[in-house]
Write an enzyme that holds these catalytic residues in place. Sequence first.
Site, PDB file in Angstrom:
ATOM      1  N   GLU A 165       0.936  -1.284   0.128  1.00  0.00           N
ATOM      2  CA  GLU A 165      -0.166   0.035  -0.116  1.00  0.00           C
ATOM      3  C   GLU A 165       0.970   1.236  -0.026  1.00  0.00           C
ATOM      4  O   GLU A 165       0.757   2.237   0.875  1.00  0.00           O
ATOM      5  CB  GLU A 165      -1.028  -0.014   1.057  1.00  0.00           C
ATOM      6  CG  GLU A 165      -1.881  -1.094   1.080  1.00  0.00           C
ATOM      7  CD  GLU A 165      -3.003  -0.825   1.917  1.00  0.00           C
ATOM      8  OE1 GLU A 165      -3.207   0.067   2.754  1.00  0.00           O
ATOM      9  OE2 GLU A 165      -4.143  -1.714   1.844  1.00  0.00           O
ATOM     10  N   GLU A 370      -5.212  -8.498  -0.283  1.00  0.00           N
ATOM     11  CA  GLU A 370      -5.915  -8.234   1.038  1.00  0.00           C
ATOM     12  C   GLU A 370      -7.394  -8.013   0.625  1.00  0.00           C
ATOM     13  O   GLU A 370      -7.634  -7.327  -0.361  1.00  0.00           O
ATOM     14  CB  GLU A 370      -5.541  -6.950   1.856  1.00  0.00           C
ATOM     15  CG  GLU A 370      -4.338  -7.338   2.508  1.00  0.00           C
ATOM     16  CD  GLU A 370      -3.556  -6.229   3.416  1.00  0.00           C
ATOM     17  OE1 GLU A 370      -4.626  -5.315   4.026  1.00  0.00           O
ATOM     18  OE2 GLU A 370      -2.506  -5.867   3.606  1.00  0.00           O
TER      19      GLU A 370
HETATM   20  C1  BG6 Z   1      -4.568  -2.292   4.817  1.00  0.00           C
HETATM   21  C2  BG6 Z   1      -3.224  -2.830   5.452  1.00  0.00           C
HETATM   22  O1  BG6 Z   1      -4.539  -1.079   4.705  1.00  0.00           O
HETATM   23  O2  BG6 Z   1      -5.597  -2.730   5.665  1.00  0.00           O
HETATM   24  C3  BG6 Z   1      -3.299  -3.662   6.788  1.00  0.00           C
HETATM   25  O3  BG6 Z   1      -2.471  -3.201   4.472  1.00  0.00           O
HETATM   26  C4  BG6 Z   1      -4.494  -3.279   7.561  1.00  0.00           C
HETATM   27  O4  BG6 Z   1      -1.978  -3.256   7.344  1.00  0.00           O
HETATM   28  C5  BG6 Z   1      -5.624  -3.583   6.730  1.00  0.00           C
HETATM   29  O5  BG6 Z   1      -4.365  -3.772   8.621  1.00  0.00           O
HETATM   30  C6  BG6 Z   1      -6.984  -3.288   7.315  1.00  0.00           C
HETATM   31  O6  BG6 Z   1      -6.784  -2.073   7.839  1.00  0.00           O
HETATM   32  P1  BG6 Z   1      -7.194  -1.792   9.500  1.00  0.00           P
HETATM   33  O7  BG6 Z   1      -6.737  -0.096   9.621  1.00  0.00           O
HETATM   34  O8  BG6 Z   1      -8.520  -2.059   9.677  1.00  0.00           O
HETATM   35  O9  BG6 Z   1      -6.259  -2.386  10.207  1.00  0.00           O
END
Ligand code: BG6
Length: 472
Positions: A165, A370
């Site tokens: 990201e 993700e």
């Molecule tokens: C992404 C990241 O932005 O989203 C992760 O790569 C992150 O590191 C995931 O944990 C979920 O976001 P959050 O803010 O709910 O942890």
Amino acid sequence: MIHKQLKDFPKDFLWGASTSAYQVEGANLIDGKGPSCQDVKEIPEGTSDLTVCADHYHHYAQDIALMAEMGFKTYRFSIAWTRLIPEGTGAINPLGVEFYNNLINECLKHNIEPLVTMFHFDMPAALDNRGSWSNPESVDWFVNFAKVMYENFGDRVKYWLTINEQNMLTLVGPVIGTLHVPDGCTNLMKEIYQQNHHMLVAQAKAMALCHEMIPGAKIGPAPNISLVYSASCKPEDTLAAQNANALRSWLYLDMAVYGVYNNLVWSFLEENDACPTFAPGDEEALKSGHPDFIGFNYYNTSTVKWTDGNTQLTGNQDQQTTRGETGFFEGVDNPNLLKTEFGWEIDPMGFRATVREMYSRYRLPMIVTENGLGAYDKLTEDGKVHDNYRIEYLRKHIEQVQLAISDGCEMMGYCPWSAIDLISTHEGMVKRYGFIFVDREEFDLKTLKRYRKDSFYWYKKVIATNGNDLTD
Ligand code: BG6
């Protein structure tokens, strides 16, 4: 397009899930690991620090056995720069090498392909003190880190991701705890896009080096990509959506794939006196990257409208809530979408639209690195977690992956966030994403025992049927 017959997921489709070192490992300052920017940042109020997390460092064998039980074909994890090279440059930590060797070997023992992210939000604190990504030397720091990883793990790791990201590091660095602002900075936007430029050059060089050092290895970027919709069919809102898509997504992929700056973004930077300075050789370096695939994180789309430049944009902005840029676009809610308990819009169909758009622009195979639902899971007295809401979320997204495949898009794999519960970027332990529940609370470490959630059993069946059976 309505398909009469859906195409199957490819036979070698990489089903798995993801984590990142600083959010899952714990053991953040032991066995020689140096501090990263995450270890020295101000922890958001009411949330846990990162000293223990899910304690994956001490439970990795058990965790990987559970992933194997689900049938994982791949496990996406990141290597903590400061576990390998505690000061960021210089001496290598033998215990760090040993830990990642063990982790990789454990995956391979279970026929799980390691998918390694090189950098996931965790700049070494020692390099933060030397200017972090604002220092032009950061390119060499990163390339050296890449070389150390290729030398030590390249005989077994065949799939690499560069920077997780990068677009969020650039757009919402303060939320993630990564923004470094040098003393005396007078043009913050210029500073941020100079740092971004250094990351782009570092990424391109690391991709070229990977191909040179590890024959047959595959490497790609891992930005957060999701379409930005126009709030209406007004022509000016369409222009705003194009601006937002360019600034949020295409800047990063145009650069990774073609080695050129997106023209809309470059004009925007010119308007704001924020164009990055190219060092000699940067232009060639940027063109030398050539990713083999695109890794991307998808949570939801966003929506924008035109802004005439007079509106002062205020309010929250994190990875998934778009506030906007004065004179470029303004973020609005999408009334057609529901939201998670944490306020992130849910848009499975936008997933398909995003994949289609990416494939028509870049024509590279894609892997979802993700996607997932953060929720307040509850462990029942008999050791169960009934997370049907997560099953529902994932099912709807996997359906859209299959539709995108049927649309002719080349998809290599699907790795939702997260394999196991871990600490959120800024919302603590209570925002859980995993298939595996970790028995701890925000400030009470409890037993750290692992429990299989309902989604664990469901995902196991999804993988066993190669995505043909998505029912629970
Ligand atoms: C992404 C990241 O932005 O989203 C992760 O790569 C992150 O590191 C995931 O944990 C979920 O976001 P959050 O803010 O709910 O942890």
